[in-house]
Design an enzyme around this catalytic site. Structure first.
Site, PDB file in Angstrom:
ATOM      1  N   ASP A 171       0.870  -1.171   0.000  1.00 23.15           N
ATOM      2  CA  ASP A 171       0.000   0.000   0.000  1.00 23.15           C
ATOM      3  C   ASP A 171       0.904   1.216   0.000  1.00 23.15           C
ATOM      4  O   ASP A 171       1.727   1.380   0.895  1.00 23.15           O
ATOM      5  CB  ASP A 171      -0.893   0.010   1.245  1.00 23.15           C
ATOM      6  N   ASP A 204     -14.075  -4.214  -3.305  1.00 19.81           N
ATOM      7  CA  ASP A 204     -14.086  -4.169  -1.841  1.00 19.81           C
ATOM      8  C   ASP A 204     -15.490  -4.572  -1.410  1.00 19.81           C
ATOM      9  O   ASP A 204     -16.463  -3.890  -1.737  1.00 19.81           O
ATOM     10  CB  ASP A 204     -13.780  -2.751  -1.332  1.00 19.81           C
TER      11      ASP A 204
END
Lengths: 254, 199
Positions: free
Chosen positions: A12, A131
């Protein structure tokens, strides 16, 4: 002779540095993207994913710079996602050295983006990131880094996106992400069985067994993990030994 | 050895460029197909879709056929291998036609064929020093069906398909050597060595 299950460390990235989000909040910095990517390549990572967690205009530039530097030294596939909004964003991301791009919010807002990109660059470049959060007996798709519910059913959305040309699904369980209690096996299996493209499971990895479980019980083609690797808890090779011990084929080599 | 990498106008050319540099070649990226005629050695990279690539290559087909016939080393990777054949089910348009045969949808339960698979290769200079049982990175939905005996490797995924071809100095790889770690770089080095031997 068959495809091996893929182990994919995920970085990330925020402002050009690697962070790991815990439930998409409370970000903490852990390192430099090209350095980490090359380290994971040496450990035997089958692929690397960079996710830009704050894709501001300046953030996109630093991300492109990180991708360019990484691509010079990385000889396994690199997927880049986060903040990719337009066809032009996809083109630029591939041009700076990504092999695949993952699209999330932009694909929900305009599903035709998937087919446009697949037609121009090939389906293998277009990863649909989902997601998903459990809602009763099913899972709902969220966008904008997991902040906006869409009303879309995750399994149905995966099917629709594949129909439009997505070549792979990167599936993150929002309920499991950052909890280190294991992947959402039910969600993973439901999506794997609904589509005919590879599915990468993400969110919840805390132990080697979690990865074994999602690749066997969960039927995923690939497992994505972050913190288990970033804090030196395990190497990619540890994961592969654990898989091999359970009879799951893996690839050795760097 | 200078290698000309064909730019169809889409996709990542960094990885193949860096891979070939590691293999000892100097590289140039060529977007203007008319300047391909002076190339010493040509690589068709594995990015994009068949139709768009075929369209872009159209004006160069005649020249490329002449170059292949005169022994110019050529390597096609993934889609770049597919465009060396006559045609593809993926889209309309003619391939370069350096190799006889066509390209068809891969018959497998899960497509694209995405990830690391085994390549069973024959004794061939392209695979010099590559350990048996090595795995290479694939990302393909289509496979080549040669109509002449040019296959030098096979891979099983749903069906057994030809994963590498060579006809003189015209080579094709269905997998991505530039994305296949150390064994992939070995293969690129073998290609560059072969190309230098022919110069």
């Amino acid at each position: 002779m068959t495809l091996t299950k893929r182990i994919i460390p995920c970085l990330d990235v925020k402002e050009g540095a690697v962070v790991k989000g815990v439930c998409f909040k409370d970000l903490r910095q852990v390192g430099d993207p090209p350095t980490l990517a090359v380290e994971y390549q040496a450990q035997g990572a089958d692929e690397i994913v960079f996710l830009d967690v704050n894709a501001s205009v300046a953030g996109v530039r630093t991300m492109h710079e990180a991708v360019r530097k990484t691509a010079e030294q990385l000889f396994v596939p690199l997927t880049v996602g986060g903040g990719i909004r337009t066809f032009e964003d996809v083109r630029k991301t591939l041009n700076v050295g990504a092999d695949k791009t993952s699209i999330n919010t932009a694909a929900v807002l305009d599903p035709s983006l998937i087919s446009k990109c697949a037609d121009a660059f090939g389906s293998q470049c277009v990863v649909l990131a989902i997601d998903a959060k459990r809602s009763g007996d099913s899972w709902e798709v969220y966008t904008h880094s997991g902040t906006k519910p869409t009303g879309l059913d995750a399994v149905e959305w995966a099917k629709a996106a594949v129909e439009r040309g997505a070549g792979e699904i990167l599936l993150t369980s929002m309920d499991s992400d950052g909890m280190k209690k294991g992947y959402d096996l039910d969600l993973t299996k439901a999506v794997v069985r609904a589509v005919r493209v590879p599915v990468i499971a993400s969110g919840g990895c805390g132990t080697l067994d979690h990865i074994v479980d999602v690749l066997t019980v969960g039927e995923a083609d690939a497992a994505l993990a972050a913190s288990i690797f970033h804090f030196g808890q395990h190497t990619v090779a540890d994961v592969k030994r654990a898989l091999e011990a359970k009879g799951v084929p893996v690839r050795w080599g760097s | 050895m200078k290698v000309s990498i064909v730019d169809y106008g889409v996709g990542n050319l960094h990885s193949i460029s860096k891979g070939l540099e590691r293999a000892g070649a100097s590289i140039e990226v060529v977007g203007d197909m008319s300047s391909l005629e002076s190339a010493e050695c040509i690589v068709f990279p594995g990015v994009g879709a068949f139709g768009a690539a075929a369209d872009k290559l159209k004006p160069a087909i005649h020249g490329l056929r002449k170059m292949a016939a005169s022994g110019t080393p050529i390597l096609g990777i993934c889609l770049g291998m597919q465009v060396l054949f006559d045609r593809s089910e993926e889209s309309a348009g003619d391939g370069v036609g350096l190799l006889r045969g066509d390209v068809r949808k891969l018959q497998a339960p899960r497509v694209p064929h995405m990830g690391w698979n085994e390549v069973l290769f024959q004794d061939d200079p392209l695979f010099d020093g590559v350990p048996e049982g090595s795995r290479f990175y694939f990302a393909n939905s289509y496979v080549c069906h040669p109509m002449e005996k040019v296959g030098i490797a096979e891979t099983l995924y749903g069906e057994t398909f030809v994963s590498a071809v060579r006809k003189g100095r015209v080579c094709g790889l269905q997998f991505h050597p530039e994305k296949s770690g150390a064994v992939g770089l070995r293969l690129l080095t073998n290609f560059v060595n072969m190309a230098e031997g022919s110069a």
